[in-house]
Design an enzyme around this catalytic site. Sequence first.
Site, PDB file in Angstrom:
ATOM      1  N   GLU A  49      21.038 -40.989  38.249  1.00 24.06           N
ATOM      2  CA  GLU A  49      21.436 -40.894  39.657  1.00 24.06           C
ATOM      3  C   GLU A  49      20.767 -42.054  40.382  1.00 24.06           C
ATOM      4  OE1 GLU A  49      23.734 -38.737  40.578  1.00 24.06           O
ATOM      5  OE2 GLU A  49      23.673 -39.763  42.499  1.00 24.06           O
ATOM      6  N   SER A  50      21.580 -43.037  40.777  1.00 20.83           N
ATOM      7  CA  SER A  50      21.000 -44.277  41.294  1.00 20.83           C
ATOM      8  C   SER A  50      20.159 -44.054  42.549  1.00 20.83           C
ATOM      9  CB  SER A  50      22.106 -45.303  41.566  1.00 20.83           C
ATOM     10  OG  SER A  50      23.061 -44.774  42.458  1.00 20.83           O
ATOM     11  N   CYS A  80      25.879 -47.791  34.208  1.00 15.42           N
ATOM     12  CA  CYS A  80      26.249 -46.785  35.214  1.00 15.42           C
ATOM     13  C   CYS A  80      25.278 -46.826  36.405  1.00 15.42           C
ATOM     14  CB  CYS A  80      26.359 -45.413  34.557  1.00 15.42           C
ATOM     15  SG  CYS A  80      27.410 -44.311  35.492  1.00 15.42           S
ATOM     16  N   ILE A 138      31.120 -41.495  33.262  1.00 15.05           N
ATOM     17  CA  ILE A 138      30.673 -40.248  33.897  1.00 15.05           C
ATOM     18  C   ILE A 138      30.324 -40.541  35.354  1.00 15.05           C
ATOM     19  CG2 ILE A 138      28.992 -38.360  33.839  1.00 15.05           C
ATOM     20  CD1 ILE A 138      28.501 -39.123  30.856  1.00 15.05           C
ATOM     21  N   ARG A 139      31.108 -40.012  36.266  1.00 16.85           N
ATOM     22  CA  ARG A 139      30.913 -40.296  37.694  1.00 16.85           C
ATOM     23  C   ARG A 139      30.563 -41.775  37.899  1.00 16.85           C
ATOM     24  NH1 ARG A 139      26.834 -38.115  39.903  1.00 16.85           N
ATOM     25  NH2 ARG A 139      25.793 -37.551  37.982  1.00 16.85           N
ATOM     26  N   HIS A 175      28.875 -45.782  29.538  1.00 14.44           N
ATOM     27  CA  HIS A 175      27.625 -45.451  28.847  1.00 14.44           C
ATOM     28  C   HIS A 175      27.690 -45.857  27.372  1.00 14.44           C
ATOM     29  CE1 HIS A 175      25.593 -42.867  31.878  1.00 14.44           C
ATOM     30  NE2 HIS A 175      26.822 -42.723  32.326  1.00 14.44           N
ATOM     31  N   GLU A 177      25.377 -46.114  25.363  1.00 15.25           N
ATOM     32  CA  GLU A 177      24.393 -45.351  24.575  1.00 15.25           C
ATOM     33  C   GLU A 177      24.932 -43.984  24.161  1.00 15.25           C
ATOM     34  OE1 GLU A 177      24.509 -45.548  27.763  1.00 15.25           O
ATOM     35  OE2 GLU A 177      23.804 -43.680  28.675  1.00 15.25           O
TER      36      GLU A 177
END
Length: 194
Positions: A49-50, A80, A138-139, A175, A177
């Site tokens: 969550e940035s 992300c 993802i979002r 992502h 990873e």
Amino acid sequence: MSPAIGILALQGAVDLHARALARLGVDAVEVRRPAQLDTVDALVLPGGESSAISKLLVLNSLFDPLRERLRAGMPAFGTCAGMILLATGVLDGRTDQRSFAAIDIDVRRNAFGRQNDSFETELEVAGVDGPTVHAVFIRAPVVERVGPGVEVLATVDGDRAVACRQGAVIVTSFHPELSDDLRLHELFLAGVAA
Ligand code: GLN
């Protein structure tokens, strides 16, 4: 001596990046404090969550030293939320959210809308040879402005940039990873070695 690779470990998908790097023979350092940042030559900024990571960077007195390292040219790989943190401009961010301007792009958070919250697709990525990259979103953010020095490495829907590079900084909306494919981590490490 091979360069020391750090992973910003304040919040988010830290372990999976560590695992991907370990599979490439890299024993990454988790970075939570300025003294740990001093020991690394390059840094992965993970998804998460940035706005939370931004807040934790300030609380841990890491924001300014990390910005200085990035200004001085430290290679970085942002996925992300990590992409959002490395960008110049953040659209739909929290008002107190900060970013490093380490790559000259503006990104929009959560850009794919509710229905498309999470999706997976196959991507052609410039600099990655062989089969397409399986990309998990993802979002995810999308890149809305690409500065003149920035190379777009991949797009979705024809023209929405989701992977970019400027110098030694690589960012992806997705992502890498989360899949078994190590080629984006390899691209990052190749940039670190160069
Ligand atoms: N939506 C998140 C943000 O704005 C990013 C999501 C992710 O990293 N998977 O920070």
